[in-house]
Design an enzyme around this catalytic site. Structure first.
Site, short mmCIF file in Angstrom:
data_model
loop_
_atom_site.label_atom_id
_atom_site.label_comp_id
_atom_site.label_asym_id
_atom_site.label_seq_id
_atom_site.Cartn_x
_atom_site.Cartn_y
_atom_site.Cartn_z
N ASP A 189 0.83 -1.19 0.00
CA ASP A 189 0.00 0.00 0.00
C ASP A 189 0.87 1.26 0.00
O ASP A 189 1.88 1.33 0.71
CB ASP A 189 -0.88 -0.01 1.25
N GLU A 203 14.73 -15.03 0.14
CA GLU A 203 15.17 -16.06 1.08
C GLU A 203 14.30 -17.31 0.99
O GLU A 203 14.67 -18.37 1.47
CB GLU A 203 15.13 -15.53 2.51
#
Length: 555
Positions: free
Chosen positions: A218, A268
């Site tokens: 956002d 990751e």
């Protein structure tokens, strides 16, 4: 003669690499408080979503984008977050969240969640600590506090106006002021503070570890700020260019340092988690930076959402955004409706006014729905536009209820509105409640099947005819149009490219790989139907292609 546009992206097949599933995904936005209510308290919840996973599977979407579900006072529909690593108890628990993730994944549906980095809620523990700690404290440095102007600091640091109207600064008990670009209940974070950066990295890992596949970011363009000791006036701020990355508050170059770190965390995981930026920026080049593989990977474009039902606008928007995606190495996004705008089935039925369709929709709402609206034309155009969009390369973002052909609800009584924008700007901002009315699942009954305890926003009587139950068995319904289109889309999707094919005036015709062709007649009268086997159409098709109709062909 044909014009070729090619994003040079990898081919999409049924066995596409797990790391690139998002490039041409159909993503369904769920506004959780208005989707389905399992416990009968009038508010949608996570168990309600779980109960509707078979519906989502049958619809044929690839992913769900879940709007904010965090603890919140709902000063801005959940975008005022009290705790970034928990679930609002009114809509569920972390155990419910884990169950929802498992149910979606079992149905082969990915999950994207909203994350709100520009600001927190004023109820967030950090903001409460900032208020208690006082001037110059490390706690206060997590946000943007300033001394005021005037002899005793009684004036705000600047005359800036918030996005929701009213001042962008609010004074606290000890006399300082804090910045909030949105509601006063949404204090802006100080992203120069390392603790803020690290805490959001922790939040990303928290949800990734729970199985989330990606994030919708956002106000992604607002986090980095450079506020000099003497701030510009609002008039001066409005004149500062947003094209070079040096605006004090919007789309600064430094913001990309934040998302480069985010990408390291997202990578990751195997497969890498995805992210899509809500970034209102000045140019395709500026937006492409957010969508680069080294940052979030994808960015929203709202160009079709803001366009009229017009072939020239549609063609220019598609061409521009595919070129932009090529620059970014990403895929583009397409959207017609979401939780912030008037639904496109209504916008397309409005009589012409001065301004874009989004503005016209707001004016229609302000009139209480009394301005001229042709419901049948709006739905016909919405079906045609949606089928056009679902044929494009890139990600298609769908808003809950558009697959039912839902229109905007205009006649919400003043005392039943919930959106703060409606109350902060009476008579000026109609609010966003009209697109957030809970979904109708059944023809009749309590809240049309939304839940046994009614609905938190009033539903109109015509919702029954637009319910899932009413449309499920109707082969010509908008629901079944979406189901067939999404199934065909999955079968036909290939390389992220298209060729524009020469066509008559007011007709757009493009060809995708595998002989898949999409033709939209934007005029009101019939035109010649190109050769090919009809796969699907947004309305009845005979020897000609009727007005305001889209057809998919196989050559």
């Amino acid at each position: 003669m044909t014009t070729v546009i090619d994003s040079e992206a990898a081919d999409h097949t049924a066995e596409a690499d797990a790391a690139t599933w998002w490039r041409q995904a159909a993503v369904y936005q769920i506004y959780p408080r208005s989707f389905a209510d399992a416990n009968g308290d009038g508010i949608g919840d996570l168990q309600g979503i779980i109960s509707r996973v078979p519906y989502l599977k049958g619809l044929g979407v690839d992913a769900v984008w879940l709007s904010p579900f965090y603890p919140s006072a709902l000063a801005d529909g959940g975008y005022d977050v009290d705790d970034y690593r928990d679930v609002d108890p009114k809509i569920g628990t972390l155990d419910d969240f884990d169950e929802m993730v498992a149910a979606l994944h079992a149905a082969d549906i990915k999950l994207i969640v909203d994350i709100v980095p520009n600001h927190s809620s004023n109820r967030h523990v950090w903001f409460q600590q900032a208020l208690a700690a006082g001037k110059g404290s490390p706690e206060r440095d997590r946000y943007i506090f300033r001394d005021g102007l005037g002899e005793n600091g009684e004036l705000p640091p600047s005359d800036w106006t918030s996005m929701f109207g009213g001042p962008a600064w609010t004074q606290v008990a000890d006399g300082q002021w804090y910045l909030h670009l949105f509601a006063s209940e949404q204090p802006d974070f100080n992203w120069d503070n390392r603790e803020v950066r690290d805490d959001f990295l922790t939040t990303l890992r928290f949800w990734c570890d729970r199985g989330v596949d990606g994030f919708r970011v956002d106000v992604a363009h607002g986090c980095a700020k450079k506020l000099d000791d003497v701030l510009p006036t609002q008039a001066e701020l409005d004149e500062i260019s947003t094209t070079d990355g040096n605006h004090p508050i919007w789309d600064r170059n430094e913001v990309h340092e934040i998302y480069t770190e985010w990408r390291q965390v997202l990578n990751e995981y195997d497969p890498p988690r995805i992210a899509v930026a809500e970034a209102w920026v000045a140019s395709a080049e500026r937006r492409a930076r957010y969508a680069s593989p080294n940052e979030l990977g994808q960015a929203f474009n709202f160009d079709l959402l803001e366009a009229d039902f017009d072939p020239e606008q549609f063609r220019e928007i598609v061409s521009t955004n595919l070129d932009e995606a090529k620059i970014a190495g990403s895929s583009t996004t397409w959207v017609f409706s979401n939780h912030d705008v008037v639904r496109h089935a209504t916008r397309y039925g409005l009589a012409p006014l001065n301004g874009r369709k989004v503005k016209q929709g707001r004016e229609w709402l302000l009139s209480g729905g009394t301005l001229p609206l042709d419901v049948e034309t709006g739905l016909r155009r919405a079906r045609a536009a949606s089928l056009f969009m679902l044929g494009l390369p890139g990600s298609a973002y769908l808003y809950q209820g558009e697959e039912l052909g839902l229109g905007e609800v205009a006649d919400i009584p003043a005392d039943e509105h919930q959106d703060p924008a409606y109350f902060r700007n009476p008579g000026v901002d109609p609010g966003r409640d009209g697109c957030r009315v809970p979904l109708p699942w059944t023809r009749d009954g309590e809240s049309f099947g939304f839940g046994s305890g009614g609905a938190h926003l009033p539903q109109p009587s015509w919702f029954g005819d637009r319910s899932v139950e009413a449309e499920d068995s109707d082969p010509d319904s908008t629901l079944n149009l979406y189901r067939r289109a999404l199934a065909l889309r999955e079968e036909l999707q290939a390389a992220e490219s298209l060729e524009w094919v020469d066509s008559p005036e007011n007709v757009l015709h493009f060809r995708r790989p595998n002989g898949w062709e999409v033709v939209t007649n934007f005029s009101t009268g019939p035109v010649e139907l190109p050769a090919g086997r009809v796969l699907i159409s947004s309305g009845p098709v005979g020897d000609t292609l009727p007005g305001e109709t889209t057809v998919w062909l196989r050559s």
